[in-house]
Write a protein that holds these residues in place. Structure first.
Motif, mmCIF file in Angstrom:
data_model
loop_
_atom_site.group_PDB
_atom_site.id
_atom_site.type_symbol
_atom_site.label_atom_id
_atom_site.label_comp_id
_atom_site.label_asym_id
_atom_site.label_seq_id
_atom_site.Cartn_x
_atom_site.Cartn_y
_atom_site.Cartn_z
ATOM 1 N N GLY A 375 0.918 -1.275 -0.100
ATOM 2 C CA GLY A 375 -0.089 0.042 -0.041
ATOM 3 C C GLY A 375 1.092 1.243 -0.133
ATOM 4 N N ILE A 376 0.309 2.127 -0.589
ATOM 5 C CA ILE A 376 1.261 3.602 -0.844
ATOM 6 C C ILE A 376 0.838 4.372 0.431
ATOM 7 N N ALA A 377 1.957 4.902 1.183
ATOM 8 C CA ALA A 377 1.792 5.910 1.919
ATOM 9 C C ALA A 377 1.652 7.153 1.061
ATOM 10 N N VAL A 378 0.859 8.308 2.067
ATOM 11 C CA VAL A 378 0.960 9.471 1.205
ATOM 12 C C VAL A 378 1.046 10.555 2.214
ATOM 13 N N VAL A 379 1.854 11.531 1.696
ATOM 14 C CA VAL A 379 2.132 12.973 2.759
ATOM 15 C C VAL A 379 1.741 14.142 1.844
ATOM 16 N N GLY A 380 0.962 15.114 2.065
ATOM 17 C CA GLY A 380 0.256 16.107 1.414
ATOM 18 C C GLY A 380 1.749 17.105 1.341
ATOM 19 N N HIS A 381 1.293 18.108 0.519
ATOM 20 C CA HIS A 381 2.181 19.263 0.645
ATOM 21 C C HIS A 381 2.386 19.919 1.621
ATOM 22 N N ARG A 382 3.772 20.439 1.701
ATOM 23 C CA ARG A 382 4.197 21.168 2.982
ATOM 24 C C ARG A 382 3.905 20.517 4.065
ATOM 25 N N LYS A 383 4.050 19.605 4.357
ATOM 26 C CA LYS A 383 3.925 18.822 5.706
ATOM 27 C C LYS A 383 5.388 18.562 6.183
ATOM 28 N N THR A 384 5.480 18.508 7.624
ATOM 29 C CA THR A 384 6.504 17.848 8.288
ATOM 30 C C THR A 384 6.284 16.665 8.945
#
Length: 397
Positions: A375-384
């Motif tokens: 499964g693909i993990a996803v981090v949105g824009h401009r996140k730390t």
């Protein structure tokens, strides 16, 4: 005075919300999402136009258009800055009457009839701004003319399982369209619509006006315009396309399309000098791979600095992978930093993120297949992602 006109212009639908891309489209339109290390999704449709000899493109925007508008500018990167024609961004606007948001794909074109009429074209090519492919629209236009077609729809053959999720064109032996099925449970054919149309403008114009006047219409090409033309006995043909095409409207398909670029047998071949994919390339230095770094089967964008380990991944412009960090099977969008000891696996990381020291995103699957995953993990824009934090497979931040 000589009348100025174009034989064919393109109308590119680029206003969709792209909700299935979740955090990646929270503040930008889907066609502006980065792709392939240096591009945006919309670059492919725009490049197809200019490579096909179409120099007038109306780009219909609506959802979160600011970044897309800025990116397109005057169309110069795609050779679409023309005195007569070129690239034109077309958002909804206020009129004396009938002012509205674009209610559907047909509504969007209807509200821009005046723009099309400026160029008095005989033909209009309708495109979507969220597909990855290379296609010569001129060949499709010649097919349209040869068949005496009033509407020609590009189709690609798909598997039976895929056919149940797409619009399917059933044809006779001459590729004339007999009927159209939207996501059929039991498809009669495998000819799936690619969302690429050639219309004879005089005919389409008439149907757009009639559709707008119908209060029960959903103002959609697939649901309303195409069925109406079929019911009226218009000449509709399917144009068979052979090559790479992918709708990148989901996280999995976006990840897979990026990974496909790492396959040397992939027919998309973005390095082909005879069919260039143009983009607005902001000034970046060459990528730097430091001593001690490991890079294997990856695309590394301009301005990247790699001091750690990168495998089977796509790094966009300006990314940094620090010493001791590992990136595997990941799509890392522009200007993101992966800090020391961080471990990124089978993930999509948005723009301008900071993956702090020792953080873990996704996981390596068991077995030897580099493109199998849990499964693909996803981090949105401009996140730390904080130091030592864990983002699990399929988790969206």
């Amino acid at each position: 005075m000589i009348e100025r006109k174009k034989e064919c212009i393109a109308m590119l639908l680029a206003g969709g919300q792209g909700s299935r891309l979740y955090v990646l489209t929270e503040d930008t339109a889907k066609p502006a999402v980065p792709f392939g290390g240096k591009y945006r999704i919309i670059d492919f449709s725009l490049s197809n136009c200019v490579n096909s000899g179409i120099d007038t493109v109306g780009i219909l925007t609506q959802y979160q258009p600011l970044e897309l508008n800025d990116y397109i500018g005057n169309g110069q990167p795609w050779d679409l800055n023309r005195n007569f024609g070129g690239a034109h961004v077309l958002p909804p606007y206020t009129r004396a009457k009938h002012s509205d948001w674009y209610k559907g794909t047909a509504s969007a074109i209807y509200q821009n009839i005046a723009f099309v009429d400026r160029y008095n074209p005989k033909y209009v090519v309708m495109l979507s701004g969220d597909h990855i492919y290379k296609m010569d629209y001129h060949k499709m236009l010649e097919f349209h003319k040869e068949k005496g077609s009033e509407c020609t729809i590009a189709v690609i053959d798909v598997s039976d399982a895929e056919a149940t999720r797409m619009g399917i064109m059933n044809t006779d032996e001459n590729m004339a369209i007999i009927d159209f099925e939207e996501k059929p449970k039991h498809p009669k054919s495998n000819h799936a619509s690619m969302g690429v149309y050639v219309f004879t403008w005089e005919v389409l114009r008439r149907y757009l006006i009639a559709d707008e006047e119908d209060p029960n219409s959903e103002n959609d090409f697939g649901k309303n315009i195409i069925p109406a033309m079929l019911n009226d006995g218009c000449k509709l043909f399917a144009y068979p396309f052979e090559g790479y095409w992918k709708d990148v409207g989901t996280l999995d398909s976006l990840w897979q399309a990026n990974m496909d670029l790492l396959d040397p047998t992939n027919p998309l071949n973005i390095q082909d000098p005879n069919w260039k994919i143009y983009a607005r390339n902001y000034a970046n230095p060459a990528a730097r791979i430091d001593p001690g770094a490991t890079v294997h089967n990856s695309l590394i964008g301009e301005g990247c600095i790699v001091r750690g380990k990168v495998e089977h991944s796509v790094l966009y412009t300006g990314c940094v992978v620090e010493e001791g960090a590992t990136v595997t099977g990941a799509v890392v969008m522009p200007n993101t930093v992966v800090k020391k000891g961080a471990d990124v696996n089978y993930a999509i990381i948005g723009e301008r993120c900071s993956i702090e020291e020792g953080a873990t995103i996704g996981e390596k699957p068991e077995g030897g297949d580099p493109f199998a995953h849990n499964g693909i993990a996803v981090v949105g824009h401009r996140k730390t992602i904080a130091a030592g934090a864990v983002v699990k497979p399929k988790e969206i931040v």
